[in-house]
Design a protein around this motif. Structure first.
Motif, PDB file in Angstrom:
ATOM      1  N   ASN A  12      33.134  -8.705   3.375  1.00  0.00           N
ATOM      2  CA  ASN A  12      32.272  -8.197   4.239  1.00  0.00           C
ATOM      3  C   ASN A  12      31.040  -7.835   3.578  1.00  0.00           C
ATOM      4  OD1 ASN A  12      34.399  -8.334   6.014  1.00  0.00           O
ATOM      5  ND2 ASN A  12      34.877  -6.191   6.208  1.00  0.00           N
ATOM      6  N   PHE A  13      30.893  -7.175   2.496  1.00  0.00           N
ATOM      7  CA  PHE A  13      29.727  -6.931   1.744  1.00  0.00           C
ATOM      8  C   PHE A  13      28.802  -8.051   1.446  1.00  0.00           C
ATOM      9  CE2 PHE A  13      31.710  -2.526   0.138  1.00  0.00           C
ATOM     10  CZ  PHE A  13      30.914  -2.032   1.570  1.00  0.00           C
ATOM     11  N   LEU A  14      29.621  -9.075   0.608  1.00  0.00           N
ATOM     12  CA  LEU A  14      28.810 -10.410   0.570  1.00  0.00           C
ATOM     13  C   LEU A  14      28.202 -10.775   1.711  1.00  0.00           C
ATOM     14  CD1 LEU A  14      30.918 -11.910  -2.271  1.00  0.00           C
ATOM     15  CD2 LEU A  14      28.783 -10.787  -2.596  1.00  0.00           C
ATOM     16  N   GLY A  15      28.855 -10.924   3.004  1.00  0.00           N
ATOM     17  CA  GLY A  15      28.525 -11.448   4.108  1.00  0.00           C
ATOM     18  C   GLY A  15      27.097 -10.568   4.517  1.00  0.00           C
ATOM     19  N   LEU A  16      26.761  -9.537   4.095  1.00  0.00           N
ATOM     20  CA  LEU A  16      25.602  -8.745   4.325  1.00  0.00           C
ATOM     21  C   LEU A  16      24.314  -9.347   3.533  1.00  0.00           C
ATOM     22  CD1 LEU A  16      26.952  -5.165   4.633  1.00  0.00           C
ATOM     23  CD2 LEU A  16      26.303  -6.708   6.443  1.00  0.00           C
ATOM     24  N   ILE A  17      24.519 -10.086   2.688  1.00  0.00           N
ATOM     25  CA  ILE A  17      23.384 -10.778   1.945  1.00  0.00           C
ATOM     26  C   ILE A  17      22.537 -11.919   2.944  1.00  0.00           C
ATOM     27  CG2 ILE A  17      22.640 -12.159   0.084  1.00  0.00           C
ATOM     28  CD1 ILE A  17      25.152 -11.179  -1.598  1.00  0.00           C
ATOM     29  N   PRO A  18      21.189 -11.764   2.971  1.00  0.00           N
ATOM     30  CA  PRO A  18      20.668 -12.625   3.909  1.00  0.00           C
ATOM     31  C   PRO A  18      20.962 -14.046   3.546  1.00  0.00           C
ATOM     32  CG  PRO A  18      19.252 -11.039   3.289  1.00  0.00           C
ATOM     33  CD  PRO A  18      20.589 -10.863   2.332  1.00  0.00           C
ATOM     34  N   THR A  19      21.079 -14.977   4.623  1.00  0.00           N
ATOM     35  CA  THR A  19      21.558 -16.530   4.437  1.00  0.00           C
ATOM     36  C   THR A  19      23.037 -16.522   3.933  1.00  0.00           C
ATOM     37  OG1 THR A  19      20.647 -16.965   2.332  1.00  0.00           O
ATOM     38  CG2 THR A  19      19.028 -16.978   3.981  1.00  0.00           C
ATOM     39  N   SER A  20      23.708 -15.680   3.744  1.00  0.00           N
ATOM     40  CA  SER A  20      24.902 -15.794   3.284  1.00  0.00           C
ATOM     41  C   SER A  20      26.037 -16.138   4.358  1.00  0.00           C
ATOM     42  CB  SER A  20      25.367 -14.588   2.534  1.00  0.00           C
ATOM     43  OG  SER A  20      25.661 -13.411   3.535  1.00  0.00           O
ATOM     44  N   PHE A  21      27.348 -16.244   4.324  1.00  0.00           N
ATOM     45  CA  PHE A  21      28.242 -16.468   5.228  1.00  0.00           C
ATOM     46  C   PHE A  21      29.292 -15.505   5.070  1.00  0.00           C
ATOM     47  CE2 PHE A  21      32.091 -18.570   6.878  1.00  0.00           C
ATOM     48  CZ  PHE A  21      31.452 -18.985   7.989  1.00  0.00           C
ATOM     49  N   THR A  22      30.008 -15.024   6.228  1.00  0.00           N
ATOM     50  CA  THR A  22      30.955 -14.081   6.537  1.00  0.00           C
ATOM     51  C   THR A  22      32.316 -14.577   6.823  1.00  0.00           C
ATOM     52  OG1 THR A  22      29.231 -12.362   6.842  1.00  0.00           O
ATOM     53  CG2 THR A  22      31.382 -11.645   6.979  1.00  0.00           C
ATOM     54  N   PRO A  23      33.161 -14.846   5.754  1.00  0.00           N
ATOM     55  CA  PRO A  23      34.309 -15.383   6.157  1.00  0.00           C
ATOM     56  C   PRO A  23      35.324 -14.622   7.096  1.00  0.00           C
ATOM     57  CG  PRO A  23      34.111 -15.567   3.814  1.00  0.00           C
ATOM     58  CD  PRO A  23      32.993 -14.583   4.306  1.00  0.00           C
ATOM     59  N   THR A  24      34.945 -13.317   7.049  1.00  0.00           N
ATOM     60  CA  THR A  24      35.975 -12.372   7.838  1.00  0.00           C
ATOM     61  C   THR A  24      35.329 -12.374   9.266  1.00  0.00           C
ATOM     62  OG1 THR A  24      34.610 -10.691   6.890  1.00  0.00           O
ATOM     63  CG2 THR A  24      36.848 -11.033   6.042  1.00  0.00           C
ATOM     64  N   SER A  25      34.403 -13.186   9.694  1.00  0.00           N
ATOM     65  CA  SER A  25      33.986 -13.142  10.894  1.00  0.00           C
ATOM     66  C   SER A  25      34.668 -14.419  11.626  1.00  0.00           C
ATOM     67  CB  SER A  25      32.203 -13.606  11.132  1.00  0.00           C
ATOM     68  OG  SER A  25      32.028 -14.568  10.578  1.00  0.00           O
ATOM     69  N   HIS A  26      35.598 -15.051  10.938  1.00  0.00           N
ATOM     70  CA  HIS A  26      36.078 -16.394  11.607  1.00  0.00           C
ATOM     71  C   HIS A  26      37.484 -15.926  11.836  1.00  0.00           C
ATOM     72  CE1 HIS A  26      33.581 -19.639  11.974  1.00  0.00           C
ATOM     73  NE2 HIS A  26      32.890 -19.073  11.337  1.00  0.00           N
ATOM     74  N   PHE A  27      38.018 -16.077  13.000  1.00  0.00           N
ATOM     75  CA  PHE A  27      39.587 -15.926  13.178  1.00  0.00           C
ATOM     76  C   PHE A  27      40.380 -16.703  12.506  1.00  0.00           C
ATOM     77  CE2 PHE A  27      37.266 -14.675  17.508  1.00  0.00           C
ATOM     78  CZ  PHE A  27      37.729 -13.314  17.338  1.00  0.00           C
ATOM     79  N   ALA A  28      40.086 -18.005  12.110  1.00  0.00           N
ATOM     80  CA  ALA A  28      40.885 -18.794  11.256  1.00  0.00           C
ATOM     81  C   ALA A  28      41.290 -17.998   9.864  1.00  0.00           C
ATOM     82  CB  ALA A  28      40.346 -20.076  10.818  1.00  0.00           C
ATOM     83  N   VAL A  29      40.135 -17.019   9.613  1.00  0.00           N
ATOM     84  CA  VAL A  29      40.511 -16.284   8.280  1.00  0.00           C
ATOM     85  C   VAL A  29      41.432 -15.044   8.560  1.00  0.00           C
ATOM     86  CG1 VAL A  29      39.292 -15.104   6.495  1.00  0.00           C
ATOM     87  CG2 VAL A  29      38.486 -17.284   7.177  1.00  0.00           C
ATOM     88  N   THR A  30      40.919 -14.266   9.491  1.00  0.00           N
ATOM     89  CA  THR A  30      41.532 -13.067   9.641  1.00  0.00           C
ATOM     90  C   THR A  30      43.004 -13.331  10.339  1.00  0.00           C
ATOM     91  OG1 THR A  30      40.656 -13.217  12.022  1.00  0.00           O
ATOM     92  CG2 THR A  30      39.526 -11.989  10.182  1.00  0.00           C
TER      93      THR A  30
END
Length: 248
Positions: free
Chosen positions: A106-124
């Motif tokens: 979640n925190f790494l996903g807040l970095i600009p131009t990054s990707f947030t894996p926990t935003s995908h249902f496939a991961v959660t």
């Protein structure tokens, strides 16, 4: 893009940030390195750096990294002990791993131009199903058929118990759905709103308001990133308690 602007459409697309893309080009297959896999890997690296390397040189006066590692360890340890009891502490490593992976992703996903894996249902969904299957198997291993007492509300009037049992069974099997949707939905919604404000920031007339909106939403997302990891973890502890003590 210009054609859509002339037609009155959006020139920015808030949901584009959630698209799975191959790192080296080509089509996405099950073995293709993607941005999702990259940022999940970086989350694991962040955990190793924080918990292993950060606390490698343990000192009476801790460094910043050691302090963060100790706070995270003590926070989750206390949570597991309070909810599941002493018996639940043997499963602390699994719960600690869940919390650290989600919060770092979640925190790494807040970095600009990054990707947030926990935003995908496939991961959660995978994380939630892992918890659901682990807890269910553990419940039957520890209690045998007595685990089914979790669905039988003995304190209710006898006539209502079959109806309540059906409701409890449905509620139990819905757990992985709510567990996964809550995390992915909140993370996705927050990032989409930030992207919308960022798109309006390019318009001179509304840019000051948009910048203030981005700042406020970013601060809120920092809080949400931790809260969602906390909620996912505490629900895991509650489900674990049901498996260990189905009669209570």
């Amino acid at each position: 893009m210009a054609d859509k602007a002339e037609e009155g459409g959006l020139v920015f697309h808030p949901m584009d940030q959630f698209i799975i893309q191959p790192i080296f080009g080509g089509d996405v297959t099950w073995y293709t390195p993607t941005n999702a896999a990259l940022w999940m890997g970086l989350s694991i690296v962040a955990i190793i750096v924080l918990l292993v390397l950060g606390s490698r040189h343990r000192a009476i006066v801790p460094s910043r990294s050691q302090s963060i590692a100790e706070l995270a360890y003590g926070f989750i340890y206390k949570m597991v002990e309070d909810i599941c009891g002493k018996e639940g502490l043997r499963y602390f490593p699994y719960i600690m791993t869940l919390f650290m992976f989600i919060v770092c992703a979640n925190f790494l996903g807040l970095i600009p131009t990054s990707f947030t894996p926990t935003s995908h249902f496939a991961v959660t969904v995978v994380l939630a199903l892992a918890v659901f299957l682990t807890v269910t198997v553990l419940g039957f291993v520890k209690n045998g058929a007595g685990f089914l007492s979790l669905f039988w509300v003995s304190s209710a009037p006898l006539a209502l118990r079959p109806i309540l049992a059906i409701i409890e069974i449905i509620s139990y099997f819905v757990r992985p759905v709510s567990h996964s949707i809550r995390l992915a939905g909140n993370v996705m919604a927050g990032h989409a709103v930030i992207k919308v404000f960022a798109g309006f920031a390019a318009i001179a007339a509304v840019s000051p308001v948009a910048v203030l909106g981005i700042t406020a939403m970013y601060g809120l997302e920092v809080l949400v990133s931790f809260i969602q990891a906390y909620v996912f973890t505490i629900l895991t502890c509650v489900y674990l308690k049901d498996a260990l003590h189905p009669h209570h």
